[in-house]
Write a protein that holds these residues in place. Structure first.
Motif, PDB file in Angstrom:
ATOM      1  N   ALA A  59       0.794  -1.126   0.040  1.00 62.99           N
ATOM      2  CA  ALA A  59       0.187   0.097  -0.129  1.00 62.99           C
ATOM      3  C   ALA A  59       0.827   1.415   0.037  1.00 62.99           C
ATOM      4  N   ASN A  60       1.956   1.220   0.902  1.00 60.96           N
ATOM      5  CA  ASN A  60       2.899   2.473   0.833  1.00 60.96           C
ATOM      6  C   ASN A  60       3.486   2.865  -0.559  1.00 60.96           C
ATOM      7  N   TYR A  61       4.051   1.675  -1.200  1.00 62.43           N
ATOM      8  CA  TYR A  61       4.698   1.913  -2.433  1.00 62.43           C
ATOM      9  C   TYR A  61       3.632   2.421  -3.507  1.00 62.43           C
ATOM     10  N   ASN A  62       2.414   1.847  -3.476  1.00 61.93           N
ATOM     11  CA  ASN A  62       1.392   2.486  -4.403  1.00 61.93           C
ATOM     12  C   ASN A  62       0.937   3.717  -4.150  1.00 61.93           C
ATOM     13  N   TYR A  63       0.846   4.068  -2.696  1.00 55.98           N
ATOM     14  CA  TYR A  63       0.319   5.341  -2.357  1.00 55.98           C
ATOM     15  C   TYR A  63       1.533   6.609  -2.800  1.00 55.98           C
ATOM     16  N   ASN A  64       2.733   6.290  -2.634  1.00 54.69           N
ATOM     17  CA  ASN A  64       3.791   7.330  -2.785  1.00 54.69           C
ATOM     18  C   ASN A  64       4.023   7.184  -4.517  1.00 54.69           C
ATOM     19  N   TYR A  65       3.647   6.361  -5.089  1.00 55.75           N
ATOM     20  CA  TYR A  65       4.022   6.312  -6.489  1.00 55.75           C
ATOM     21  C   TYR A  65       2.689   7.265  -7.154  1.00 55.75           C
ATOM     22  N   GLY A  66       1.432   7.056  -6.484  1.00 56.39           N
ATOM     23  CA  GLY A  66       0.279   7.710  -6.947  1.00 56.39           C
ATOM     24  C   GLY A  66       0.455   9.275  -6.478  1.00 56.39           C
ATOM     25  N   LEU A  67       1.173   9.501  -5.566  1.00 62.07           N
ATOM     26  CA  LEU A  67       1.541  10.943  -4.930  1.00 62.07           C
ATOM     27  C   LEU A  67       2.341  11.676  -5.951  1.00 62.07           C
ATOM     28  N   CYS A  68       3.457  10.793  -6.514  1.00 64.19           N
ATOM     29  CA  CYS A  68       4.268  11.471  -7.286  1.00 64.19           C
ATOM     30  C   CYS A  68       3.460  11.901  -8.832  1.00 64.19           C
ATOM     31  N   LEU A  69       2.661  10.964  -9.146  1.00 63.20           N
ATOM     32  CA  LEU A  69       1.734  11.413 -10.348  1.00 63.20           C
ATOM     33  C   LEU A  69       0.768  12.516 -10.112  1.00 63.20           C
ATOM     34  N   TYR A  70       0.232  12.487  -8.703  1.00 67.74           N
ATOM     35  CA  TYR A  70      -0.400  13.720  -8.323  1.00 67.74           C
ATOM     36  C   TYR A  70       0.075  14.894  -8.575  1.00 67.74           C
ATOM     37  N   PHE A  71       1.417  14.955  -7.960  1.00 72.48           N
ATOM     38  CA  PHE A  71       2.238  16.279  -7.994  1.00 72.48           C
ATOM     39  C   PHE A  71       2.724  16.689  -9.493  1.00 72.48           C
ATOM     40  N   GLU A  72       2.854  15.453 -10.099  1.00 71.86           N
ATOM     41  CA  GLU A  72       3.230  15.875 -11.577  1.00 71.86           C
ATOM     42  C   GLU A  72       2.005  16.178 -12.500  1.00 71.86           C
ATOM     43  N   GLY A  73       0.750  16.261 -11.837  1.00 76.07           N
ATOM     44  CA  GLY A  73      -0.349  16.495 -12.716  1.00 76.07           C
ATOM     45  C   GLY A  73      -1.356  15.631 -13.236  1.00 76.07           C
ATOM     46  N   ASP A  74      -0.608  14.438 -13.290  1.00 71.73           N
ATOM     47  CA  ASP A  74      -1.194  13.203 -13.851  1.00 71.73           C
ATOM     48  C   ASP A  74      -2.340  12.571 -12.934  1.00 71.73           C
ATOM     49  N   LEU A  75      -3.434  13.410 -12.784  1.00 68.67           N
ATOM     50  CA  LEU A  75      -4.414  13.138 -11.902  1.00 68.67           C
ATOM     51  C   LEU A  75      -5.133  11.748 -12.249  1.00 68.67           C
ATOM     52  N   LYS A  76      -5.460  11.406 -13.371  1.00 68.79           N
ATOM     53  CA  LYS A  76      -6.303  10.226 -13.733  1.00 68.79           C
ATOM     54  C   LYS A  76      -5.402   9.003 -13.464  1.00 68.79           C
ATOM     55  N   ASN A  77      -4.229   8.717 -13.868  1.00 65.02           N
ATOM     56  CA  ASN A  77      -3.443   7.906 -13.391  1.00 65.02           C
ATOM     57  C   ASN A  77      -3.247   7.675 -11.861  1.00 65.02           C
TER      58      ASN A  77
END
Length: 332
Positions: A59-77
């Motif tokens: 869960a932590n790996y997925n969360y942090n990967y998702g957070l990187c995408l969030y801060f890059e503006g890739d919201l859908k992914n």
């Protein structure tokens, strides 16, 4: 005897391989954390993706990967990874906050409220503090904001947040956007805050944002009037424009008598929304601020709008769907 010796050697090799494998994962974790802390989201994203390849259900790996995408503006992914992490039994309050923010920015307001409330339920004294009450209010506001026709974009550019106003191509106007040190208060100076002012030769009235002479923690819109002695008289606008939250980046159109500005207050649907308030010469005051509507205002930070003197061209600065600390500039 030899078969046992060979078996022992094989076991040693397997053990060393396993230890090397574990060490590699530990190293990746350290690297990923360092990259994320330094806001190197592109690099951190790659590191967390490698970690996900090692343990796809973590869960932590997925969360942090998702957070990187969030801060890059890739919201859908980002949504799919943050959703996966938030469904885990080990999901922390912050998982629900950032899932809520992602849903919010994607205009899924009801779903965002659910996640914001989960954040409230799970937060502890050690949890990062986020003001989700205002975010829930923002989501609820969206139900009452009119939908406006979106701009027909003529030109578009992406730039860094710092001095984003330099990117406005005000070719049809006589003035420029500039930071001003002349009108700042002592509190502005202490906070190293310089308001951005539309400056045009001969202007005797200017509008600007300031923390004022009493630090209440937010900026308000002021009017500055040039007096006969060459000094500027500063007047704070009333609550038809100002709120307890930040107001920023004012621009006054003298032809239509509209004051355009951004605000986190009023009926914002998230962050700074764009507003206008019309000056009434009979009452010598501004009318109640009007949200420019969904399609112009968004759940992200919409910083500034300028409508030129012909009332046919608009210049907008917003960070919707763009990466951390960047702004998108539109000419419409």
């Amino acid at each position: 005897m030899f078969p046992y010796r060979n078996l022992f050697i094989i076991l040693i090799i397997i053990l060393h391989t396993a230890m090397a494998y574990c060490q590699t994962e530990e190293d990746l974790i350290k690297i990923a954390k360092k990259e994320f802390k330094e806001q190197q989201f592109k690099n951190a994203k790659e590191s967390y993706l490698k970690l996900i390849s090692i343990d796809s259900k973590n869960a932590n790996y997925n969360y942090n990967y998702g957070l990187c995408l969030y801060f890059e503006g890739d919201l859908k992914n980002a949504l799919s990874y943050l959703s996966f992490a938030s469904k885990s039994e080990e999901a922390k309050a912050s998982y629900h906050y950032y899932l809520g923010k992602t849903l919010h920015l994607l205009s899924r307001y009801s779903d965002a409220i659910v996640e914001y409330k989960k954040y409230q339920d799970k937060k502890t004294k050690k949890t990062a503090v986020f003001d989700v009450e205002i975010l829930i209010k923002n989501c609820k506001n969206a139900s009452f904001i009119k939908k406006n026709a979106e701009f027909i974009i003529k030109n578009q550019a992406n730039t860094n947040f710092n001095r984003f106003y330099d990117g406005f191509n005000l070719k049809n106007m006589d003035g420029r956007l500039l930071p001003s040190s002349r009108l700042i208060s002592k509190i502005d100076k202490k906070k190293k805050y310089s308001p951005i002012i539309y400056n045009e030769p001969g202007l005797k009235i200017k509008f600007f944002a300031s923390y004022g002479n009493k630090d209440k923690g937010n900026t308000d819109i002021y009017k500055a009037k040039l007096l006969a002695n060459g000094k500027w008289q500063k007047i704070k606008l009333d609550t038809t424009v100002n709120t307890q939250y930040d107001e920023e980046y004012p621009y006054y159109n003298p032809y239509t008598k509209h004051l355009y500005f951004s605000s986190k207050g009023h009926n914002s649907i998230g962050g700074f929304d764009l507003y206008r308030s019309k000056f009434n010469p009979l009452t010598n005051s501004f009318e109640k601020a009007e949200n420019l509507g969904i399609g112009i205002s968004s759940p992200a930070d919409d910083y500034m709008i300028i409508i030129d003197s012909s009332n046919s061209n608009a210049y907008v600065a917003s960070n919707l769907h763009f990466s951390y600390n960047t702004v998108n500039l539109y000419e419409a």
